[in-house]
Design a protein around this motif. Structure first.
Motif, mmCIF file in Angstrom:
data_model
loop_
_atom_site.group_PDB
_atom_site.id
_atom_site.type_symbol
_atom_site.label_atom_id
_atom_site.label_comp_id
_atom_site.label_asym_id
_atom_site.label_seq_id
_atom_site.Cartn_x
_atom_site.Cartn_y
_atom_site.Cartn_z
ATOM 1 N N VAL A 9 0.861 -1.176 0.000
ATOM 2 C CA VAL A 9 0.000 0.000 0.000
ATOM 3 C C VAL A 9 0.898 1.227 0.000
ATOM 4 O O VAL A 9 1.739 1.389 0.882
ATOM 5 C CB VAL A 9 -0.951 0.014 1.213
ATOM 6 N N LEU A 10 0.737 2.047 -1.018
ATOM 7 C CA LEU A 10 1.516 3.277 -1.179
ATOM 8 C C LEU A 10 0.608 4.461 -0.902
ATOM 9 O O LEU A 10 -0.507 4.533 -1.436
ATOM 10 C CB LEU A 10 2.057 3.373 -2.604
ATOM 11 N N LEU A 11 1.082 5.368 -0.079
ATOM 12 C CA LEU A 11 0.322 6.557 0.301
ATOM 13 C C LEU A 11 1.109 7.788 -0.101
ATOM 14 O O LEU A 11 2.312 7.866 0.179
ATOM 15 C CB LEU A 11 0.081 6.553 1.810
ATOM 16 N N GLY A 14 2.440 14.501 1.577
ATOM 17 C CA GLY A 14 2.560 15.920 1.245
ATOM 18 C C GLY A 14 2.073 16.270 -0.142
ATOM 19 O O GLY A 14 2.601 17.176 -0.762
ATOM 20 N N GLY A 15 1.094 15.533 -0.648
ATOM 21 C CA GLY A 15 0.519 15.854 -1.946
ATOM 22 C C GLY A 15 1.276 15.311 -3.144
ATOM 23 O O GLY A 15 0.986 15.670 -4.278
ATOM 24 N N ALA A 16 2.262 14.445 -2.924
ATOM 25 C CA ALA A 16 2.999 13.857 -4.045
ATOM 26 C C ALA A 16 2.034 13.065 -4.932
ATOM 27 O O ALA A 16 1.137 12.399 -4.441
ATOM 28 C CB ALA A 16 4.109 12.945 -3.530
ATOM 29 N N THR A 17 2.229 13.158 -6.225
ATOM 30 C CA THR A 17 1.370 12.461 -7.179
ATOM 31 C C THR A 17 1.730 10.984 -7.238
ATOM 32 O O THR A 17 2.907 10.630 -7.317
ATOM 33 C CB THR A 17 1.535 13.074 -8.583
ATOM 34 N N GLY A 70 8.195 10.583 -2.865
ATOM 35 C CA GLY A 70 7.317 11.284 -1.924
ATOM 36 C C GLY A 70 6.195 10.426 -1.400
ATOM 37 O O GLY A 70 5.154 10.938 -0.981
ATOM 38 N N TRP A 71 6.378 9.118 -1.402
ATOM 39 C CA TRP A 71 5.349 8.178 -0.932
ATOM 40 C C TRP A 71 5.842 7.427 0.300
ATOM 41 O O TRP A 71 7.034 7.266 0.513
ATOM 42 C CB TRP A 71 5.016 7.142 -1.998
ATOM 43 N N SER A 72 4.910 6.910 1.069
ATOM 44 C CA SER A 72 5.252 5.957 2.118
ATOM 45 C C SER A 72 4.680 4.604 1.677
ATOM 46 O O SER A 72 3.789 4.538 0.834
ATOM 47 C CB SER A 72 4.684 6.388 3.472
#
Length: 82
Positions: A9-11, A14-17, A70-72
């Motif tokens: 699961v990638l979230l 900070g608004g990263a696309t 920019g994802w977790s």
């Protein structure tokens, strides 16, 4: 080696696309399926993957790859203990 199946699961952070084309470069895994969800302030994708390493190693490979975009990320096995 044994082929395993997991969900990552990638979230967006900070608004990263969430870029669908980046999913084809998953380190240590092969994309099987992806499902995207978007809200007003967040976006995520649940990715089903095939891989040969254990889940801990897969997470170790995916964390820097995701952070660079920019994802977790978190990973859970789909078939039995890993």
């Amino acid at each position: 080696m044994t082929t395993r199946h997991s969900v990552a699961v990638l979230l967006s952070v900070g608004g990263a696309t969430l870029d669908p084309t980046a999913l084809h470069d998953l380190p240590g895994a092969r994309l099987v399926r992806a499902e995207f969800a978007h809200g007003n302030t967040a976006a995520c994708v649940a990715v089903t993957v095939q891989h040969e390493c254990d889940v801990r190693e897969l997470l170790h490979l995916l964390r820097p790859w995701a952070a660079g975009r920019g994802w977790s990320v978190t990973v859970a096995p789909l078939s039995g203990p890993d």
